[in-house]
Design an enzyme around this catalytic site. Structure first.
Site, PDB file in Angstrom:
ATOM      1  CG  ASP A  67       3.427  -2.730 -12.340  1.00  0.00           C
ATOM      2  OD1 ASP A  67       2.294  -2.065 -11.751  1.00  0.00           O
ATOM      3  OD2 ASP A  67       4.438  -2.615 -11.826  1.00  0.00           O
ATOM      4  CG  ASN A 136      14.985  -6.372  -7.467  1.00  0.00           C
ATOM      5  OD1 ASN A 136      14.034  -5.332  -7.521  1.00  0.00           O
ATOM      6  ND2 ASN A 136      14.631  -7.557  -8.064  1.00  0.00           N
ATOM      7  CG  HIS A 138      11.237  -4.306  -8.957  1.00  0.00           C
ATOM      8  ND1 HIS A 138      11.237  -5.265  -8.278  1.00  0.00           N
ATOM      9  CD2 HIS A 138      10.489  -3.337  -8.479  1.00  0.00           C
ATOM     10  CE1 HIS A 138      10.073  -5.406  -7.562  1.00  0.00           C
ATOM     11  NE2 HIS A 138       9.630  -4.176  -7.567  1.00  0.00           N
TER      12      HIS A 138
HETATM   13  C1  F6R Z   1       3.830  -1.476  -8.261  1.00  0.00           C
HETATM   14  C2  F6R Z   1       5.207  -1.253  -8.902  1.00  0.00           C
HETATM   15  C3  F6R Z   1       6.465  -1.968  -8.071  1.00  0.00           C
HETATM   16  C4  F6R Z   1       6.455  -1.373  -6.649  1.00  0.00           C
HETATM   17  C5  F6R Z   1       7.378  -2.218  -5.818  1.00  0.00           C
HETATM   18  C6  F6R Z   1       7.497  -1.628  -4.432  1.00  0.00           C
HETATM   19  O1  F6R Z   1       3.037  -0.904  -9.345  1.00  0.00           O
HETATM   20  O2  F6R Z   1       5.590  -0.845  -9.932  1.00  0.00           O
HETATM   21  O3  F6R Z   1       7.643  -1.548  -8.619  1.00  0.00           O
HETATM   22  O4  F6R Z   1       6.429  -0.070  -6.443  1.00  0.00           O
HETATM   23  O5  F6R Z   1       7.746  -3.455  -5.981  1.00  0.00           O
HETATM   24  O6  F6R Z   1       6.523  -2.176  -3.739  1.00  0.00           O
HETATM   25  P1  F6R Z   1       6.062  -1.874  -2.209  1.00  0.00           P
HETATM   26  O7  F6R Z   1       5.455  -0.303  -2.354  1.00  0.00           O
HETATM   27  O8  F6R Z   1       4.931  -2.755  -2.046  1.00  0.00           O
HETATM   28  O9  F6R Z   1       7.286  -1.898  -1.389  1.00  0.00           O
END
Ligand code: F6R
Length: 240
Positions: A67, A136, A138
């Protein structure tokens, strides 16, 4: 789901880093799907250290990131492009021509999505996709929704994600939109490695592994992939 629990994020960095290094040694021209955020940093550190010690070369790999923020110059320090160069690409011998990102500044998200899907397909698909998970549930920026998504698309970030990530933006407001690979494109990866660390992820991890498969917790779709490895620290695994 192959669930592996470790004491802390450093141990996961070694274990997940080893998995990626071994994979690259076996298939030097492999295609890796990569994630940003705090979670993969210990894994990237391990990969960089293995390269520095001469144990592995990444010169023939191709990468596709999950992303990218919209409305943010690619060179801005908070772009995911900058993140990847700072945390991994500048420390290994990957060919910069073989690293791929969604264009967050595209004026035609649909055409950009088609371009990315074609680029991935032209390399034979993603061999191993690394994922983190949001509080959440995602994955990439596929936020809780009424339906699972398909290929890449432009998304309005939720307040939960804005709250989690705005700490990194000290000069400008955090972007409100991102281009992200969709669930359909992620599920096409031949192997998926998801890492979750810390107590803030425990609820989402429980739903992903033990809950029903629902687009309201996008990571739950991984229950339907036949080659998923999940690395958890004890805090993220606490509710299992
Ligand atoms: C980033 C991504 C997000 C992160 C998620 C967790 O490329 O795809 O889904 O993996 O937001 O973020 P962190 O690792 O910062 O807790």
């Amino acid at each position: 789901m192959d669930i592996r629990i470790f004491k802390n994020e450093q141990e996961i960095g070694v274990a997940a880093g080893q998995l990626f290094c071994e994979f690259v040694k076996e298939k030097p021209e492999c295609v890796l799907g990569l994630a940003t955020g705090a979670t993969p940093v210990p894994t990237y550190n391990y990969m960089a250290a293995q390269y520095a010690e001469g144990n592995v070369s990444f010169k023939d790999i191709t990468t596709f990131n999950l992303d990218e923020y919209c409305d943010l110059p690619k060179e801005h320090k908070n772009s995911y492009y900058s993140f990847m160069f700072e945390n991994l690409f500048s420390k290994i011998d990957v060919n910069p021509e073989n690293v791929n990102f969604l264009d967050g500044n595209t004026t035609d998200p649909e055409a950009e999505s088609a371009r990315y899907a074609e680029a991935i397909a032209s390399k034979g698909g993603i061999d191993v996709q690394l994922l983190g998970i949001g509080r959440n549930g995602h994955i990439a920026f596929n936020e809780p929704a009424d339906a699972f998504t398909g290929e890449s698309f432009k998304i309005a970030l939720t307040q939960s994600t804005i709250d989690a990530n705005s700490i990194y933006f000290d000069d400008i407001p955090m972007p409100r939109y991102a281009m992200t690979m969709g669930i359909g494109s992620i599920m096409k990866a031949k192997k998926i490695v998801l890492i979750a660390t810390g107590s803030s992820k425990a609820e989402a991890v429980k739903g992903m592994i033990k809950g029903e498969v629902t687009p309201q917790l996008p990571a739950s779709i991984l229950q339907q992939h036949d080659d998923v490895v999940i690395f958890l620290d004890e805090a993220a695994a606490a509710l299992l």
